[in-house]
Design a protein around this motif. Structure first.
Motif, PDB file in Angstrom:
ATOM      1  N   SER A  35      17.823  -5.979  -7.787  1.00 48.84           N
ATOM      2  CA  SER A  35      16.814  -5.406  -6.894  1.00 48.84           C
ATOM      3  C   SER A  35      16.016  -4.343  -7.636  1.00 48.84           C
ATOM      4  CB  SER A  35      17.483  -4.786  -5.674  1.00 48.84           C
ATOM      5  OG  SER A  35      18.195  -3.615  -6.038  1.00 48.84           O
ATOM      6  N   LYS A  36      14.791  -4.139  -7.212  1.00 46.65           N
ATOM      7  CA  LYS A  36      13.967  -3.103  -7.834  1.00 46.65           C
ATOM      8  C   LYS A  36      14.581  -1.721  -7.642  1.00 46.65           C
ATOM      9  CE  LYS A  36       9.479  -5.399  -7.837  1.00 46.65           C
ATOM     10  NZ  LYS A  36       8.063  -5.375  -7.371  1.00 46.65           N
ATOM     11  N   MET A  37      15.260  -1.516  -6.543  1.00 46.92           N
ATOM     12  CA  MET A  37      15.900  -0.212  -6.310  1.00 46.92           C
ATOM     13  C   MET A  37      16.957   0.056  -7.373  1.00 46.92           C
ATOM     14  SD  MET A  37      17.857   1.211  -2.902  1.00 46.92           S
ATOM     15  CE  MET A  37      16.346   1.092  -1.944  1.00 46.92           C
ATOM     16  N   LEU A 105       5.813  11.519 -22.471  1.00 48.48           N
ATOM     17  CA  LEU A 105       5.953  10.142 -22.944  1.00 48.48           C
ATOM     18  C   LEU A 105       5.725   9.180 -21.791  1.00 48.48           C
ATOM     19  CD1 LEU A 105       8.719   8.755 -25.284  1.00 48.48           C
ATOM     20  CD2 LEU A 105       8.215   7.575 -23.145  1.00 48.48           C
ATOM     21  N   TYR A 106       4.864   8.176 -22.034  1.00 48.58           N
ATOM     22  CA  TYR A 106       4.576   7.133 -21.048  1.00 48.58           C
ATOM     23  C   TYR A 106       5.179   5.829 -21.554  1.00 48.58           C
ATOM     24  CZ  TYR A 106       1.115  10.660 -19.791  1.00 48.58           C
ATOM     25  OH  TYR A 106       0.493  11.841 -19.445  1.00 48.58           O
ATOM     26  N   ALA A 107       5.902   5.135 -20.691  1.00 52.73           N
ATOM     27  CA  ALA A 107       6.571   3.896 -21.081  1.00 52.73           C
ATOM     28  C   ALA A 107       6.443   2.862 -19.977  1.00 52.73           C
ATOM     29  CB  ALA A 107       8.048   4.165 -21.372  1.00 52.73           C
ATOM     30  N   ASP A 108       6.268   1.603 -20.375  1.00 52.66           N
ATOM     31  CA  ASP A 108       6.321   0.541 -19.377  1.00 52.66           C
ATOM     32  C   ASP A 108       7.777   0.183 -19.119  1.00 52.66           C
ATOM     33  OD1 ASP A 108       6.649  -0.578 -21.917  1.00 52.66           O
ATOM     34  OD2 ASP A 108       5.832  -2.513 -21.310  1.00 52.66           O
ATOM     35  N   SER A 109       8.055  -0.166 -17.894  1.00 52.27           N
ATOM     36  CA  SER A 109       9.375  -0.631 -17.486  1.00 52.27           C
ATOM     37  C   SER A 109       9.145  -1.816 -16.565  1.00 52.27           C
ATOM     38  CB  SER A 109      10.152   0.482 -16.780  1.00 52.27           C
ATOM     39  OG  SER A 109      11.446   0.048 -16.394  1.00 52.27           O
ATOM     40  N   ALA A 110       8.979  -2.986 -17.191  1.00 46.77           N
ATOM     41  CA  ALA A 110       8.609  -4.203 -16.451  1.00 46.77           C
ATOM     42  C   ALA A 110       7.337  -3.956 -15.654  1.00 46.77           C
ATOM     43  CB  ALA A 110       9.758  -4.675 -15.588  1.00 46.77           C
ATOM     44  N   VAL A 111       7.430  -3.851 -14.341  1.00 39.78           N
ATOM     45  CA  VAL A 111       6.234  -3.706 -13.501  1.00 39.78           C
ATOM     46  C   VAL A 111       5.817  -2.258 -13.295  1.00 39.78           C
ATOM     47  CG1 VAL A 111       6.620  -5.860 -12.285  1.00 39.78           C
ATOM     48  CG2 VAL A 111       7.685  -3.764 -11.420  1.00 39.78           C
ATOM     49  N   ASP A 112       6.607  -1.289 -13.773  1.00 37.78           N
ATOM     50  CA  ASP A 112       6.359   0.128 -13.515  1.00 37.78           C
ATOM     51  C   ASP A 112       5.885   0.873 -14.768  1.00 37.78           C
ATOM     52  OD1 ASP A 112       7.369  -0.458 -11.033  1.00 37.78           O
ATOM     53  OD2 ASP A 112       9.270   0.603 -11.323  1.00 37.78           O
ATOM     54  N   LEU A 113       5.196   2.004 -14.541  1.00 36.74           N
ATOM     55  CA  LEU A 113       4.921   2.981 -15.596  1.00 36.74           C
ATOM     56  C   LEU A 113       5.821   4.183 -15.340  1.00 36.74           C
ATOM     57  CD1 LEU A 113       3.082   3.868 -18.024  1.00 36.74           C
ATOM     58  CD2 LEU A 113       1.729   5.116 -16.316  1.00 36.74           C
ATOM     59  N   VAL A 114       6.601   4.567 -16.360  1.00 39.45           N
ATOM     60  CA  VAL A 114       7.546   5.678 -16.229  1.00 39.45           C
ATOM     61  C   VAL A 114       7.107   6.811 -17.148  1.00 39.45           C
ATOM     62  CG1 VAL A 114       9.978   6.337 -16.204  1.00 39.45           C
ATOM     63  CG2 VAL A 114       9.337   3.947 -15.858  1.00 39.45           C
ATOM     64  N   GLY A 151      12.305 -20.639  -8.214  1.00 39.17           N
ATOM     65  CA  GLY A 151      12.458 -20.891  -6.793  1.00 39.17           C
ATOM     66  C   GLY A 151      13.153 -19.789  -6.006  1.00 39.17           C
ATOM     67  N   ASN A 152      14.130 -19.111  -6.633  1.00 37.16           N
ATOM     68  CA  ASN A 152      14.883 -18.065  -5.921  1.00 37.16           C
ATOM     69  C   ASN A 152      14.481 -16.654  -6.321  1.00 37.16           C
ATOM     70  OD1 ASN A 152      16.491 -19.937  -4.474  1.00 37.16           O
ATOM     71  ND2 ASN A 152      17.773 -20.230  -6.294  1.00 37.16           N
ATOM     72  N   PHE A 153      13.340 -16.530  -7.025  1.00 38.11           N
ATOM     73  CA  PHE A 153      12.890 -15.208  -7.479  1.00 38.11           C
ATOM     74  C   PHE A 153      11.828 -14.669  -6.535  1.00 38.11           C
ATOM     75  CE2 PHE A 153       9.859 -12.886 -10.450  1.00 38.11           C
ATOM     76  CZ  PHE A 153      10.534 -11.683 -10.353  1.00 38.11           C
ATOM     77  N   ASN A 154      12.082 -13.473  -5.996  1.00 33.61           N
ATOM     78  CA  ASN A 154      11.127 -12.800  -5.114  1.00 33.61           C
ATOM     79  C   ASN A 154      10.545 -11.615  -5.877  1.00 33.61           C
ATOM     80  OD1 ASN A 154       9.752 -11.280  -3.191  1.00 33.61           O
ATOM     81  ND2 ASN A 154      11.238 -11.682  -1.573  1.00 33.61           N
ATOM     82  N   ALA A 155       9.292 -11.745  -6.318  1.00 31.31           N
ATOM     83  CA  ALA A 155       8.662 -10.698  -7.126  1.00 31.31           C
ATOM     84  C   ALA A 155       8.447  -9.414  -6.356  1.00 31.31           C
ATOM     85  CB  ALA A 155       7.327 -11.193  -7.678  1.00 31.31           C
ATOM     86  N   GLU A 156       8.458  -9.480  -5.047  1.00 33.85           N
ATOM     87  CA  GLU A 156       8.250  -8.280  -4.235  1.00 33.85           C
ATOM     88  C   GLU A 156       9.464  -7.366  -4.255  1.00 33.85           C
ATOM     89  OE1 GLU A 156       5.393  -7.410  -2.742  1.00 33.85           O
ATOM     90  OE2 GLU A 156       4.511  -9.166  -3.706  1.00 33.85           O
ATOM     91  N   THR A 157      10.646  -7.949  -4.391  1.00 34.24           N
ATOM     92  CA  THR A 157      11.872  -7.150  -4.251  1.00 34.24           C
ATOM     93  C   THR A 157      12.755  -7.140  -5.484  1.00 34.24           C
ATOM     94  OG1 THR A 157      13.040  -9.063  -3.329  1.00 34.24           O
ATOM     95  CG2 THR A 157      11.917  -7.577  -1.773  1.00 34.24           C
ATOM     96  N   ASP A 158      12.523  -8.067  -6.425  1.00 33.65           N
ATOM     97  CA  ASP A 158      13.448  -8.242  -7.536  1.00 33.65           C
ATOM     98  C   ASP A 158      12.770  -8.105  -8.901  1.00 33.65           C
ATOM     99  OD1 ASP A 158      15.412  -8.850  -5.630  1.00 33.65           O
ATOM    100  OD2 ASP A 158      14.904 -10.992  -5.685  1.00 33.65           O
ATOM    101  N   VAL A 159      13.600  -7.899  -9.928  1.00 30.57           N
ATOM    102  CA  VAL A 159      13.167  -7.861 -11.320  1.00 30.57           C
ATOM    103  C   VAL A 159      14.084  -8.779 -12.118  1.00 30.57           C
ATOM    104  CG1 VAL A 159      12.942  -6.429 -13.386  1.00 30.57           C
ATOM    105  CG2 VAL A 159      12.244  -5.522 -11.179  1.00 30.57           C
ATOM    106  N   ILE A 160      13.504  -9.550 -13.037  1.00 30.69           N
ATOM    107  CA  ILE A 160      14.285 -10.445 -13.879  1.00 30.69           C
ATOM    108  C   ILE A 160      14.921  -9.665 -15.027  1.00 30.69           C
ATOM    109  CG2 ILE A 160      14.181 -12.443 -15.430  1.00 30.69           C
ATOM    110  CD1 ILE A 160      11.846 -13.471 -13.738  1.00 30.69           C
ATOM    111  N   ILE A 161      16.236  -9.819 -15.196  1.00 33.48           N
ATOM    112  CA  ILE A 161      16.939  -9.110 -16.268  1.00 33.48           C
ATOM    113  C   ILE A 161      17.639 -10.056 -17.236  1.00 33.48           C
ATOM    114  CG2 ILE A 161      17.296  -7.015 -14.917  1.00 33.48           C
ATOM    115  CD1 ILE A 161      20.183  -8.017 -14.428  1.00 33.48           C
TER     116      ILE A 161
END
Length: 404
Positions: A35-37, A105-114, A151-161
């Protein structure tokens, strides 16, 4: 690099086939997700560790930052270039690039900027996160995969690891549906030619597969998203020079004007055959390497010199055959080209139309370089090399730091 435009496998129940049907077994990649959380709570500063999958290199003050592909950033204290010391690892899942200004320091973290405060490298802290600002990221699809099942990936709630590989039966030559999945004076650092992040004044520019995302960093600790637009196709690198961004893509170089820094505008494209290509620019000339083979397309590998004096009409003026080129950089009239397993090659670019090779270091694997004022940093899959500028045409090895 596996691309982000992927085959979306439509998973369905197979109906009965007649006896004449032919089948084949294909390797299907199925994403493992969290989960993104949970993903966003996993950023942590850890003790030094070996770098198992070396990514990009970045220099800031007396520190060198080396990306562990999709895992985070290793920090090396380079106060003494003869004996650099790894001092920390910032675990940043999904990270590929960083950029630094005034200890932020600015870093990408998949869909986020940290965003991190690194004013005290012994007490680094995450100070901001902008969620879901990158619509696509590198999913690291296994090379063995012939198809991908989202098929089972929900981009709204999940991140691929990660991925699970499954052998599945398909009707021979059955064609799946093709779809697109979207998933004071400033103190700035310096990235290599493979970088996709650039800080120019009060803006952070980032590029992904086909998209440019711009952040205002007038308030360093609270960046704001100000612009997102099409940047070109299959973009892999970005270089800034004299009011322009030069983007290296697998099939061309794209020039963007920063006349309006909050909304860069593409003004021209230099097209070539398909190949992996970082680019650097000095004055009226751009130097671009094309690496053929593997995921990059064509077999030919070259160094190209492009006249960019007229930004609306970039023109190829010279070409030099190489073996396996990656990153490149320059200092004065020295052009440093990383030729992969063929080592580091140094050209005299006094006359850009007639580059002359003046030295070759064949006992190293060369991936990318950062020419600093007092030394040259070079990275490979296994080591960080530092060279001193002995003369205007030669360098001497200062240290070799084994990474893994």
């Amino acid at each position: 690099m596996r691309k982000l435009i992927l085959l979306l496998v439509i998973v369905c129940c197979w109906s009965c086939k007649n006896d004449d049907s032919q089948f084949e077994i294909v390797t299907v990649a199925i994403p493992e997700t969290i989960s993104k959380m949970e993903f966003r709570s996993s950023v942590v500063v850890e003790a030094p560790k070996p770098i198992l999958n070396v990514g990009k290199i970045y220099a800031y003050q007396n520190y060198i930052f080396i990306n562990e592909k999709y895992k985070g950033v290793h920090i090396i204290d380079n106060t003494n270039p003869s004996s650099p010391q790894t001092i920390a690892f910032i675990n940043i899942p999904g990270n590929e690039d960083i950029s630094i200004k005034n200890d932020v320091l600015y870093a990408d973290s998949a869909v986020d900027l940290v965003v991190f405060d690194i004013s005290d490298v012994n007490s680094i802290s995450e100070i901001e996160r902008i969620e879901d600002v990158f619509s696509v990221y590198d999913y690291q699809i296994p090379n063995e995969a012939q198809e991908v099942d989202f098929g089972n990936f929900n981009a709204e709630t999940d991140v691929i690891i990660g991925w699970t590989l499954d052998q599945q039966q398909r009707e021979f030559n059955d064609i799946n549906t093709i779809d697109t999945f979207d998933g004071a004076e400033a103190s700035n650092g310096v990235g290599g030619s493979l970088a996709r992040f650039q800080i120019v004044d009060n803006y952070l520019y980032t590029v992904g597969e086909f998209e440019m995302t711009v952040f205002s960093i007038a308030n360093l600790s609270e960046p704001t998203l100000v612009y997102t637009d099409y940047a070109g196709w299959n973009i892999e690198t970005m270089f800034y020079a004299d009011g322009y961004l030069y983007l290296g893509g697998t099939n061309g170089m794209f020039i963007h004007s920063l006349e309006n820094p909050a909304a860069p505008q593409m003004i021209s494209e230099f097209t070539h055959w398909e190949g992996c290509d970082p680019v650097v620019v000095d004055g009226d000339y751009a130097y671009l390497t094309l690496r053929g083979g593997n995921d990059c397309g064509q077999d030919l590998s070259v160094l190209e010199v492009i006249d960019v004096s007229d930004k609306t009409q970039p023109t190829l003026v010279a070409q030099h055959t190489l073996d396996n080129p990656y990153g490149l950089g320059f200092k004065g009239n020295q052009l440093f080209v990383c030729d992969g397993t063929s080592g580091l090659k140094i050209f005299d670019k006094t006359n850009p139309l007639d580059l002359q090779i003046i030295d070759t270091f064949t006992n190293v694997q060369a991936t990318d370089v950062i020419p600093l004022e007092d030394r040259l940093l070079m990275i490979s899959d296994t080591a960080l090399y530092q060279y001193g500028y002995e003369t205007e045409s030669s360098i001497v090895l200062v240290s070799t730091f084994i990474l893994n």
